[in-house]
Design a protein around this motif. Structure first.
Motif, PDB file in Angstrom:
ATOM      1  N   GLU A 288       5.207  -7.432  -7.574  1.00 10.02           N
ATOM      2  CA  GLU A 288       4.608  -6.051  -7.616  1.00 10.02           C
ATOM      3  C   GLU A 288       3.432  -6.137  -6.692  1.00 10.02           C
ATOM      4  OE1 GLU A 288       2.737  -2.531 -10.652  1.00 10.02           O
ATOM      5  OE2 GLU A 288       3.965  -4.370 -11.344  1.00 10.02           O
ATOM      6  N   SER A 289       3.275  -5.233  -5.675  1.00 15.36           N
ATOM      7  CA  SER A 289       2.212  -4.824  -4.819  1.00 15.36           C
ATOM      8  C   SER A 289       1.281  -3.869  -5.572  1.00 15.36           C
ATOM      9  CB  SER A 289       2.507  -4.730  -3.257  1.00 15.36           C
ATOM     10  OG  SER A 289       3.165  -5.753  -2.651  1.00 15.36           O
ATOM     11  N   ILE A 290       0.120  -4.090  -5.492  1.00 13.14           N
ATOM     12  CA  ILE A 290      -0.622  -3.061  -6.122  1.00 13.14           C
ATOM     13  C   ILE A 290      -2.093  -2.696  -5.239  1.00 13.14           C
ATOM     14  CG2 ILE A 290      -2.415  -2.762  -7.999  1.00 13.14           C
ATOM     15  CD1 ILE A 290      -0.966  -4.890  -9.463  1.00 13.14           C
TER      16      ILE A 290
ATOM     17  N   THR B  45      -2.154  -7.393  -2.837  1.00  8.44           N
ATOM     18  CA  THR B  45      -3.200  -6.662  -3.880  1.00  8.44           C
ATOM     19  C   THR B  45      -4.128  -6.225  -2.703  1.00  8.44           C
ATOM     20  OG1 THR B  45      -2.964  -8.323  -5.622  1.00  8.44           O
ATOM     21  CG2 THR B  45      -5.095  -6.875  -5.619  1.00  8.44           C
TER      22      THR B  45
ATOM     23  N   SER C 113       3.934 -10.437  -1.749  1.00  2.21           N
ATOM     24  CA  SER C 113       3.332  -9.240  -2.271  1.00  2.21           C
ATOM     25  C   SER C 113       1.747  -9.304  -1.896  1.00  2.21           C
ATOM     26  CB  SER C 113       3.404  -9.283  -3.890  1.00  2.21           C
ATOM     27  OG  SER C 113       2.879 -10.411  -4.509  1.00  2.21           O
TER      28      SER C 113
ATOM     29  N   THR D  81       3.965   1.179  -2.756  1.00  5.46           N
ATOM     30  CA  THR D  81       2.905   0.245  -3.542  1.00  5.46           C
ATOM     31  C   THR D  81       2.194   1.267  -4.404  1.00  5.46           C
ATOM     32  OG1 THR D  81       2.316  -1.321  -1.989  1.00  5.46           O
ATOM     33  CG2 THR D  81       0.692  -1.164  -3.590  1.00  5.46           C
TER      34      THR D  81
ATOM     35  N   ARG E  81       3.809  -1.692   2.727  1.00  4.15           N
ATOM     36  CA  ARG E  81       4.226  -1.364   1.735  1.00  4.15           C
ATOM     37  C   ARG E  81       4.094  -0.213   1.097  1.00  4.15           C
ATOM     38  NH1 ARG E  81       5.799  -5.637   2.924  1.00  4.15           N
ATOM     39  NH2 ARG E  81       5.752  -7.805   1.693  1.00  4.15           N
TER      40      ARG E  81
ATOM     41  N   ALA F  95      -0.349  -8.332 -13.463  1.00  5.26           N
ATOM     42  CA  ALA F  95       0.781  -7.696 -12.982  1.00  5.26           C
ATOM     43  C   ALA F  95       1.770  -8.804 -12.275  1.00  5.26           C
ATOM     44  CB  ALA F  95       0.332  -6.829 -11.782  1.00  5.26           C
TER      45      ALA F  95
END
Length: 688
Positions: free
Chosen positions: A198-200, A494, A492, A523, A520, A194
């Motif tokens: 992008e934060s996931i 995870t 970002s 997310t 976030r 990713a």
């Protein structure tokens, strides 16, 4: 799939493909040696001391990246592409890039774009490949290969399983966690690759590899955005030090050594922790309302100016009237709090800004009188004793631990800060019964340390990282989430966790509250539900708890079945049955974890020691676990063992309010074998 025959040497028919691959493996090893030699031979440029130091550091880092591990082969897979203009390309995929003397690739790094089809291609979507090849190794030697055709008419992936893939997943675990670069699955690869921006959030069921996926995403981002992240850094936050020790070798194995790894307690170690809060006090200190109490306590100390002051500038003193001083204080104070409740100006910076406004007032007065003071003279006026005395009176300098110390020691001060936010009873919970003599000797707790860190963030800007990997995030309090969010800056995130394994008093029913606390809220939550590590029999047994502990959560499914992997035994006494089980498991290679309620650890360790079994209790000090580890249930999260013995599950459930969640964690730590020994009744869901 086809593979080389595993026959005795005297009967084995020579396989030209296997011979060629072994030759390529030897060539890759030689090229890696040449790359290390070339990196070692880099000489000092002789420009200046700083350049020499940077060159030396870069050379050392390069050598670390090129370090050869005798037990880790240079490659684990290969892709063959469709012929283009009559020429097909072949790429060997490994943990690091290896090139020959001419600069041509011999092994492609698993993170390179051209490696992605190895993980993503299927017969339905070959992504330009005609074949994927996996290799089998033993003690670093190439022993076989499997070819998977990826052309029209070939079998789909789900119809035929890779033996080498299964063997790698099931390989006995001993020591720290290993990387999973040879076994990354498509759903995992999507998360690993990713984009950095992008934060996931990964909602990962047990055995789905969420921790490994998070670490491999960090390695991928460092490879893809090395320049940017080398400046801003990458941080991995784990639940405890035992967990950090378990995962500490994964990133170095992948060539990434410049990554900070710590716990939330390590992140917020602002005061010496020497006490423990009662549960209800810890819950209150972790409440998001504490952020407002602390903000009020700090910014509420700002006073209104009571009189004008005389400011020296370039040999004269200029009077700044009280009306203008009040306006300056109000203006700076407003910048410290915006309409959207986000801090714009830190407290210490506001104090400096106020002093500068006073100096600039004197400058304007001098300019109006025909003078032209310099910037240096203005800054000197702002630093004058008169300006500092004024700031000390209306905008006093504060130290974070001292402010929290004063709140817990002074009922009136706490009442002013908590008015309308905390009840009287809640304020009483926070106060120390006896005020300590000093900040240094105060009975600080882990929750206090997080609050001191909060105040530190109000006082000054907290340095941020370019990317943060946060594991077991479902257990964080709102205040702990804020502590992590301060380290994010513009970076970002995870987030890794499992709501079914949530065991803290703050554990949410969904991820939105946690993600909002981390700053976030938008997310995307990505689920991982295919369990690769835990056998189906074990996972199905643990999943019986899900309707009670996480009714809205989809149950994980296992990709492999192991008949005999689960054994549930009722015993009258613990001693001999436990010894017999451990002796039986000891005959099979792999790690063994004996998991029990925390209070039972001394009893279990003593029983094993009396039988001559070298077992040791796992602790949170990061010490290496023994071959047979007695694991307190509260430390089991995130760990894996080939064989797990769960002792007295009812005692584990009874030990804490969210005991069924803890039991779910404990039951899903086994990779190959789970034995449950219970002296009383099993928890009701498990008796079905």
């Amino acid at each position: 799939m086809s593979s080389s025959a595993a026959l005795p040497p005297e009967t084995r028919v020579p396989d030209p493909v296997l011979s060629a691959e072994r030759a390529h493996l030897a060539r890759a090893a030689d090229c890696l040696t040449e790359m290390r030699t070339a990196a070692s031979a880099v000489v000092d440029a002789g420009v200046d001391a700083w350049a020499s130091e940077r060159l030396g550091a870069a050379r050392a880092e390069r050598l670390r990246h090129l370090a050869a591990d005798p037990g880790v082969p240079a490659f684990f897979g290969r892709t063959d592409t469709l012929p283009l203009d009559g020429v097909a390309e072949t790429f060997h995929i490994g943990r690091r890039h290896v090139r020959d003397a001419a600069g041509d690739p011999v092994v492609i790094d698993w993170r390179a774009p051209m490696s992605r089809p190895f993980y993503q291609a299927s017969a339905l979507d070959p992504q330009g490949l005609v074949r994927r090849r996996r290799f089998g190794f033993a003690a670093g030697e190439l022993t076989g290969y499997e070819d998977e055709p990826l052309v029209a008419g070939s079998r789909d992936d789900d119809e035929q399983e890779s033996r080498f893939l299964r063997e790698e997943i099931e390989r006995p675990r001993s020591g720290p966690m290993r990387d999973i670069v040879a076994t990354i699955q498509p759903d995992q690869d999507d998360i690993v690759r990713a984009p950095l921006a992008e934060s996931i959030c990964v909602q990962g069921a047990p055995g789905t590899g969420k921790t490994a996926v998070g670490l491999h995403r960090a390695a991928y981002l460092l490879y893809t955005h090395g320049g940017q992240l080398s400046r801003s850094g990458v941080l991995v936050v784990g639940p405890n030090r035992a967990f950090l020790r378990y995962i500490e070798e994964v990133l170095p194995t992948l060539g990434e050594v410049e990554v900070d790894q710590t716990t939330v307690a390590g992140l917020t170690a602002r005061v010496p922790v020497r006490a423990m809060d009662r549960p209800e006090v810890a819950v209150l200190k972790g409440d998001a309302r504490m952020a407002e109490v602390l903000r009020r306590a700090l910014w509420g100390e700002i006073a209104k100016p009571a009189d004008s002051i005389q400011v020296p500038l370039a040999g004269r003193k200029y009077r700044v009237p009280v009306e203008r001083l009040k306006r300056y204080v109000d203006d700076v104070r407003r910048r410290g709090r915006a309409d959207d409740d986000q801090q714009l100006l830190h407290y210490a910076a506001g104090r400096e800004r106020l002093a500068m406004l006073v100096g600039e007032d004197a400058r304007r007065q001098k300019e109006e009188a025909g003078g032209s003071p310099s910037d240096a003279e203005t800054r000197k006026a702002a630093r004058s004793a008169e300006a500092r005395a004024f700031c000390d009176e209306v905008w006093p300098a504060r130290e974070a631990a001292g402010l929290v110390h004063d709140l817990w020691s002074d009922a009136a001060r706490l009442a002013r800060a908590a008015r309308g936010v905390l009840t009287d009873d809640e304020q009483e919970l926070l106060r120390w019964p006896v005020a300590p003599r000093s900040v240094r000797t105060a009975p600080w707790t882990d929750a206090d340390a997080v609050l001191v860190d909060e105040v530190t963030g109000l006082l000054d800007r907290t340095p941020g990282y370019g990317h943060v990997v946060l594991d077991e995030a479902q257990d964080l309090s709102p205040m702990q989430c804020r502590a992590v969010a301060r380290r994010l800056a513009a970076g970002s995130l995870t987030v890794l966790g499992d709501l079914a394994q949530a065991t803290s008093p703050w554990s949410p029913s969904d991820w939105q509250e946690t993600l909002a606390g981390l700053g976030r809220p938008d997310t995307v939550v990505r689920p991982l539900t295919r369990g690769y590590r835990v056998p189906g029999e074990v996972l199905d047994f643990a999943n019986r708890l899900l309707p009670l502990i996480a009714p809205g959560l989809a149950a994980a499914t296992a990709v492999r079945s192991e008949p005999g992997a689960l054994s549930v035994r009722s015993v009258a006494t613990l001693g001999q049955p436990l010894v017999d089980v451990v002796t039986e498991l000891w005959a099979v290679p792999g790690s063994i974890g004996i998991v029990c309620a925390d209070a039972a650890v001394p009893e279990v360790t003593g029983l094993l020691a009396a039988a001559g079994i070298a077992a040791a209790a796992l602790t949170d000090d990061g010490a290496e676990a023994a071959a047979v580890a007695v694991v307190p249930a509260t430390l089991a999260k995130g760990l894996e063992f080939d064989a797990v013995v769960v002792v007295d599950p009812a005692a584990i459930v009874a030990a804490e309010p969210r005991g069924l969640h803890r039991l779910y964690v404990v039951l899903t730590r086994a990779v190959s074998t789970l034995v449950v020994l219970h002296r009383g009744d099993l928890p009701a869901p498990l008796t079905l």
